[in-house]
Each structure stands twice: as structure tokens, then as C-alpha cells.
Design a protein around this motif. Structure first.
Motif, mmCIF file in Angstrom:
data_model
loop_
_atom_site.group_PDB
_atom_site.id
_atom_site.type_symbol
_atom_site.label_atom_id
_atom_site.label_comp_id
_atom_site.label_asym_id
_atom_site.label_seq_id
_atom_site.Cartn_x
_atom_site.Cartn_y
_atom_site.Cartn_z
ATOM 1 N N ASP A 194 0.619 -1.508 -0.048
ATOM 2 C CA ASP A 194 0.161 0.146 0.216
ATOM 3 C C ASP A 194 0.841 1.200 -0.389
ATOM 4 O O ASP A 194 1.705 1.648 0.716
ATOM 5 C CB ASP A 194 -0.781 0.125 0.989
ATOM 6 C CG ASP A 194 -1.769 1.241 1.463
ATOM 7 O OD1 ASP A 194 -2.038 1.726 0.041
ATOM 8 O OD2 ASP A 194 -2.572 1.573 2.253
ATOM 9 N N TYR A 257 0.544 4.381 11.202
ATOM 10 C CA TYR A 257 0.629 3.064 10.655
ATOM 11 C C TYR A 257 2.248 2.718 9.785
ATOM 12 O O TYR A 257 2.733 3.904 9.940
ATOM 13 C CB TYR A 257 0.030 3.633 8.756
ATOM 14 C CG TYR A 257 0.280 3.039 8.074
ATOM 15 C CD1 TYR A 257 -0.782 1.891 7.389
ATOM 16 C CD2 TYR A 257 1.191 2.643 7.369
ATOM 17 C CE1 TYR A 257 -1.039 1.076 6.266
ATOM 18 C CE2 TYR A 257 0.901 2.391 6.020
ATOM 19 C CZ TYR A 257 -0.055 0.698 5.936
ATOM 20 O OH TYR A 257 -0.469 0.064 4.714
ATOM 21 N N THR A 258 2.593 1.898 9.866
ATOM 22 C CA THR A 258 3.451 1.269 9.152
ATOM 23 C C THR A 258 3.427 0.002 7.630
ATOM 24 O O THR A 258 2.726 -0.753 8.051
ATOM 25 C CB THR A 258 5.038 0.767 10.026
ATOM 26 O OG1 THR A 258 3.523 -0.463 11.199
ATOM 27 C CG2 THR A 258 4.837 1.995 11.425
ATOM 28 N N SER A 259 4.209 -0.106 7.054
ATOM 29 C CA SER A 259 3.120 -1.088 5.967
ATOM 30 C C SER A 259 3.496 -2.360 6.308
ATOM 31 O O SER A 259 2.951 -2.590 6.167
ATOM 32 C CB SER A 259 4.888 -0.459 4.779
ATOM 33 O OG SER A 259 4.431 0.337 4.105
ATOM 34 N N TRP A 260 4.989 -2.791 6.795
ATOM 35 C CA TRP A 260 5.042 -4.000 6.981
ATOM 36 C C TRP A 260 3.895 -4.801 8.018
ATOM 37 O O TRP A 260 3.355 -5.732 8.370
ATOM 38 C CB TRP A 260 6.259 -4.662 7.029
ATOM 39 C CG TRP A 260 6.934 -4.494 5.709
ATOM 40 C CD1 TRP A 260 8.645 -4.342 5.376
ATOM 41 C CD2 TRP A 260 6.638 -5.629 4.683
ATOM 42 N NE1 TRP A 260 8.759 -4.525 4.985
ATOM 43 C CE2 TRP A 260 7.788 -4.913 3.317
ATOM 44 C CE3 TRP A 260 5.932 -7.039 4.575
ATOM 45 C CZ2 TRP A 260 7.686 -5.999 2.769
ATOM 46 C CZ3 TRP A 260 6.318 -6.978 3.545
ATOM 47 C CH2 TRP A 260 6.337 -6.937 1.812
ATOM 48 N N SER A 261 3.825 -4.012 9.057
ATOM 49 C CA SER A 261 2.769 -4.483 9.878
ATOM 50 C C SER A 261 1.514 -4.219 9.390
ATOM 51 O O SER A 261 0.444 -5.559 10.187
ATOM 52 C CB SER A 261 3.030 -3.622 11.027
ATOM 53 O OG SER A 261 2.822 -2.511 11.578
ATOM 54 N N TYR A 262 1.036 -3.690 9.311
ATOM 55 C CA TYR A 262 -0.334 -3.458 8.011
ATOM 56 C C TYR A 262 -0.228 -4.670 7.183
ATOM 57 O O TYR A 262 -1.560 -5.320 6.976
ATOM 58 C CB TYR A 262 -1.219 -2.132 7.704
ATOM 59 C CG TYR A 262 -1.905 -2.297 6.940
ATOM 60 C CD1 TYR A 262 -3.091 -1.742 7.610
ATOM 61 C CD2 TYR A 262 -1.745 -2.513 5.186
ATOM 62 C CE1 TYR A 262 -4.232 -1.584 6.812
ATOM 63 C CE2 TYR A 262 -3.381 -2.354 4.937
ATOM 64 C CZ TYR A 262 -4.348 -2.356 5.901
ATOM 65 O OH TYR A 262 -5.433 -2.055 5.022
ATOM 66 N N GLU A 263 0.808 -4.784 6.576
ATOM 67 C CA GLU A 263 1.016 -5.884 5.377
ATOM 68 C C GLU A 263 1.088 -7.413 5.978
ATOM 69 O O GLU A 263 0.207 -8.445 5.254
ATOM 70 C CB GLU A 263 1.974 -5.605 4.677
ATOM 71 C CG GLU A 263 1.856 -6.668 3.035
ATOM 72 C CD GLU A 263 1.093 -5.197 2.100
ATOM 73 O OE1 GLU A 263 -0.050 -6.607 1.327
ATOM 74 O OE2 GLU A 263 0.664 -3.932 2.579
ATOM 75 N N PRO A 265 0.642 -8.182 9.379
ATOM 76 C CA PRO A 265 0.539 -8.581 10.925
ATOM 77 C C PRO A 265 0.420 -9.580 11.674
ATOM 78 O O PRO A 265 0.940 -9.794 12.934
ATOM 79 C CB PRO A 265 -1.209 -7.569 11.163
ATOM 80 C CG PRO A 265 -2.273 -8.776 9.771
ATOM 81 C CD PRO A 265 -0.883 -8.794 8.961
ATOM 82 N N PHE A 270 4.943 -3.618 15.695
ATOM 83 C CA PHE A 270 5.109 -2.425 15.705
ATOM 84 C C PHE A 270 7.257 -2.152 15.382
ATOM 85 O O PHE A 270 7.824 -1.429 14.776
ATOM 86 C CB PHE A 270 4.783 -1.147 15.952
ATOM 87 C CG PHE A 270 5.231 0.247 15.932
ATOM 88 C CD1 PHE A 270 4.843 1.838 15.234
ATOM 89 C CD2 PHE A 270 6.014 0.956 17.280
ATOM 90 C CE1 PHE A 270 5.976 2.347 14.790
ATOM 91 C CE2 PHE A 270 6.829 1.950 17.182
ATOM 92 C CZ PHE A 270 6.035 2.749 15.928
#
Ligand SMILES: Nc1nc2c(c(=O)[nH]1)N[C@H]1C(S)=C(S)[C@@H](COP(=O)(O)O)O[C@H]1N2
Ligand SMILES: [Mo]
Length: 322
Positions: A194, A257-263, A265, A270
Motif C-alpha cells: 500500500d 501506520y507502518t507498511s509491513w505491520s499492516y501488510e 500483521p 510495530f
């Protein structure tokens, strides 16, 4: 800025590298005079891993030309560090960034400073860097994929830069964005992530003297594939926290928001501190392959920087907050 002639490092004459003409001809003059003294208040902070590597009694003395934060492990060859990369904006293959990152225009460059600060605004890269002496820092880099490198960065302590913007008392975190421009970054035409790539730190992590804003490596400016012209280096965390080609710094009260923790989880949250006791869902993190070496070596808690950074997490359950 003052000029300083540095003593030739061991890695510059490492046996497997002497035939590399690029290395052989490299300038030995570095900008920045204070590297050896900066952060001297915590002299020997990397001691745990150094002594482990060297063995206890009769260990060889630490080389005198190393700064207090430097590892004396042999740096990865420049060739490997600039041809084996993760930079999804230029493709997901390890050799894609070196091949494709030529389209990134790194000048002019500016960084937007936003959020909980007394002095927000857009800062030209030159003005961001001007007040600071560039230091060399030789750090281990541990990727979540269980490979690692040792890289001599050139950069400035992140905390010294952040302080200039005067974070308010509400600022508890700092967030970073990579450039968003599918024209320059062809990987962004596919929704692999994202976009833009985003990362963040708790403010006290960002202020820790190990946290570096890097502008160079191996005595030269950063190649595009390594995150030119400005990237983060947070050596006690998995490599994905060290965000490349930064265009925005935002101070926040809440965890960003952080890309990898969202992509992913289920993989990491974090913090993403290097922890050999917490496995990736699909592989163990107990060992790692140092690029250029054959045998795997053990992964160290906080990537070998526990002595200086573990206090940041006092009282936290590191098996839960990873
Ligand atoms: N913008 C951006 N930053 C990024 C990445 C990325 O894909 N995009 N990859 C991360 C990962 S997973 C690692 S391991 C390091 C790799 O840095 P290097 O290629 O300079 O060794 O960059 C990190 N920063
Ligand atoms: Mo990584």
C-alpha cells in the motif's frame, strides 16, 4: 565542515577484495571530523557482541580507528551490499533495485516535516544536512529474511536532526514516508504494498544515538538502490524498519501506520526488534546467513546492540511486543 583523512580500515584491504579495482581506487577522505568522539558517552556500548565474537580472555584489542558504535566485524563487500537489495519500489527480486533504480531522481530533494512540531515545513535536503558533520558508522544489518550484512554507513544521528524541528510534548512517535512516484519508481505500478512505503519509531527510539539518517556508504554517497539520497538505519531492528528515500517526517501522538505491520500483521508488529527467540511464522530467527559467508551464524538479541538499546524496552514483554 572539516576534512579528515581516515586511517585505512581493515575491510578496505580484506583479502577477497584487493582485486576489486573500485575498492582499490576508492578515496580515503571522508567528510565529518567527529565520528570517533560522537556518542563517546556510551563507550563500548556494543561490547557484548564484540567480546562474544572475539572470545573472552586474550581477545584482540579493538582497532583504534573504530568509533564507539562501530562493529569490528569485516564489512560485506561493497559489491554485495549494492547488488543484493530489498527496495520493492524497483521490483521484488534482489537484483531488481540495482538494475532499475537509475530512474530515481535524487536532486533536487526535499523533506516535508509535519505534525507535532513547533517548526513544521518543507526542508531542502542540503539545509537538512548542513548543520551536521557526517560520521561513519559500521553497523550490522539483519534482514527479517535471515540474511545479514555489515555496512559502513555515512550519516548523521537522527535525533540531532529531529531536535531541530522542536517536537511538542504531544509527540510520542515519528513516522517516515518514502517517495511516491510510479514514474520514477516502477515497482509502485503494482500493488505489492500500500504505497508509499511507510515506517515509524517511538520517539525515544528515534532519539537513541544509534539511529542514523544515512546519506552514504563505503565512503561515497548512497547508490539509488540503497535508498538515496536519505534513508534511515536502525541497526537493532529488522532491516524493513530502515526506510529508504525519505520525503516526509511526521511527529505523532499515536503509533503511526507502518507498511509491513499492516501488510503482514501475523509476522511482525510495530517494534520489529531483532529477537532470535521470536520465530517468523515460516522460519526460525535463531540464525542468519552473513552475505559472503558459507556457514550460518547465531542471531544476537537486538542484533548485538542489546547493551545500549534494551533499556528502551524495560518492563515490556518482548515476546508480545515484537
Ligand atoms: N522504501 C523502502 N525501504 C526499504 C525497503 C523497501 O522495499 N522500500 N526494504 C527494506 C528491507 S526489507 C531491508 S532488509 C533494507 C535493505 O537495505 P539495503 O538494500 O540497503 O541493504 O531496506 C529496507 N527499506
Ligand atoms: Mo529486510
Amino acid at each position: 565542515m572539516t576534512h579528515r583523512i581516515r586511517i585505512r580500515h581493515g575491510w578496505e584491504v580484506a583479502e577477497r577484495e584487493v582485486t576489486d579495482p573500485e575498492l582499490y581506487l576508492r578515496r580515503r577522505e571522508f567528510l565529518g571530523a567527529t565520528g570517533a568522539l560522537a556518542g563517546g558517552l556510551v563507550l563500548g556500548a556494543c561490547g557484548s557482541s564484540e567480546s562474544e565474537a572475539a572470545g573472552a580472555e586474550g581477545a584482540p584489542a579493538r582497532r583504534a580507528d573504530l568509533g564507539p558504535w562501530d562493529t569490528d566485524e569485516t564489512p560485506t563487500s561493497r559489491e554485495d551490499a549494492t547488488r543484493y537489495n530489498n527496495f520493492y519500489e524497483f521490483g521484488t527480486g534482489k537484483e531488481d533495485p540495482a538494475r532499475n533504480a537509475g530512474t530515481l531522481r535524487t536532486r533536487p530533494w526535499s523533506v516535508a516535516v509535519e505534525g507535532e512540531v513547533a517548526r513544521p515545513g518543507r526542508v531542502a535536503l542540503e539545509d537538512l544536512l548542513k548543520p551536521h558533520a557526517r560520521e561513519e558508522r559500521i553497523y550490522r544489518l539483519r534482514c527479517v529474511e535471515a540474511w545479514s550484512m555489515v555496512i559502513p554507513w555515512l550519516g548523521i544521528p537522527l535525533g540531532e536532526v529531529l531536535k531541530r524541528f522542536e517536537p511538542t510534548s504531544k509527540a510520542k512517535y515519528v513516522a517516515f514516508d518514502t517517495l511516491l512516484d510510479p514514474e520514477q519508481m516502477p515497482g509502485q505500478r503494482r500493488s505489492v504494498l500500500d504505497w508509499p512505503y511507510r515506517e515509524g519509531l517511538r520517539l525515544d527510539e528515534a532519539m537513541h544515538p544509534l539511529s542514523l539518517l544515512a546519506t552514504g556508504m563505503y565512503g561515497e554517497d548512497l547508490p539509488n538502490q540503497n535508498g538515496a539520497p536519505l534513508r534511515l538505519v536502525v541497526p537493532w531492528k529488522y532491516g524493513f524498519k530502515s526506510i529508504k528515500s525519505i520525503v516526509r517526517i511526521r511527529f505523532t501522538a499515536e503509533q503511526p501506520y507502518t507498511s509491513w505491520s499492516y501488510e503482514a500483521p501475523s509476522e511482525y508488529g510495530f517494534f520489529a526488534n531483532v529477537n532470535p527467540e521470536v520465530d517468523h511464522p515460516r522460519w526460525s530467527q535463531k540464525r542468519e546467513r552473513r552475505i559472503g559467508e558459507f556457514r550460518k551464524r547465531p542471531t544476537l538479541p537486538f542484533n548485538g546492540y542489546a547493551e545500549s538499546v534494551a533499556p528502551l524496552y524495560a518492563g515490556m514483554d518482548l515476546r508480545k511486543h515484537y
